[in-house]
Design an enzyme around this catalytic site. Structure first.
Site, PDB file in Angstrom:
ATOM      1  N   ARG A  23     -53.396  -0.087  -3.287  1.00 30.52           N
ATOM      2  CA  ARG A  23     -54.820  -0.135  -3.918  1.00 30.52           C
ATOM      3  C   ARG A  23     -54.657   0.616  -5.244  1.00 30.52           C
ATOM      4  O   ARG A  23     -55.187   0.303  -6.185  1.00 30.52           O
ATOM      5  CB  ARG A  23     -55.834   0.377  -2.936  1.00 30.52           C
ATOM      6  CG  ARG A  23     -56.130  -0.412  -1.877  1.00 30.52           C
ATOM      7  CD  ARG A  23     -57.178   0.120  -0.983  1.00 30.52           C
ATOM      8  NE  ARG A  23     -56.557   1.261  -0.281  1.00 30.52           N
ATOM      9  CZ  ARG A  23     -57.382   2.335   0.229  1.00 30.52           C
ATOM     10  NH1 ARG A  23     -58.763   2.357   0.477  1.00 30.52           N
ATOM     11  NH2 ARG A  23     -56.699   3.587   0.712  1.00 30.52           N
ATOM     12  N   ASN A  41     -58.825  -2.412   1.160  1.00 29.33           N
ATOM     13  CA  ASN A  41     -57.951  -2.803   2.597  1.00 29.33           C
ATOM     14  C   ASN A  41     -59.147  -3.825   3.224  1.00 29.33           C
ATOM     15  O   ASN A  41     -60.255  -3.477   3.264  1.00 29.33           O
ATOM     16  CB  ASN A  41     -57.730  -1.548   3.276  1.00 29.33           C
ATOM     17  CG  ASN A  41     -56.711  -0.670   2.676  1.00 29.33           C
ATOM     18  OD1 ASN A  41     -55.820  -1.422   1.789  1.00 29.33           O
ATOM     19  ND2 ASN A  41     -56.439   0.444   2.929  1.00 29.33           N
TER      20      ASN A  41
END
Length: 94
Positions: A23, A41
């Site tokens: 990320r 996520n």
């Protein structure tokens, strides 16, 4: 879309993409390319990425997502329905 216009994409990245800095890496790549969007996520272990910006920059981001950061192992990138709303910056969503 005039003058190249804006392209919006949403994808889900499958593989070893959680717990490897994916990320933060994706946020950095998106910002470097001048894109707007989010990365988050998913409960199934994948990562969802929403991207908006110039066509060439979006295409480059999609290529980078297929590779991922060095600690990741991307198996496939699945295209989702294009997003309706996109934030004014590229950020991690929770």
């Amino acid at each position: 879309m005039t003058g190249g216009g804006e392209l919006r994409k949403a994808v889900r990245v499958h593989g070893r993409v959680q717990g490897v800095g994916f990320r933060w890496w994706a946020q950095e790549q998106g910002r470097r390319l001048g894109l707007r969007g989010t990365v988050r996520n998913c409960t199934d272990g994948s990562v969802e990425v929403v991207i908006a910006g110039e066509v060439d920059a979006v295409s480059e981001m999609l290529k980078r997502l297929e590779e991922g950061p060095s600690a990741s192992r991307v198996i496939r990138v699945e295209e989702l329905n294009p997003p309706g709303e996109v934030p004014d910056e590229f950020r991690i969503a929770f």
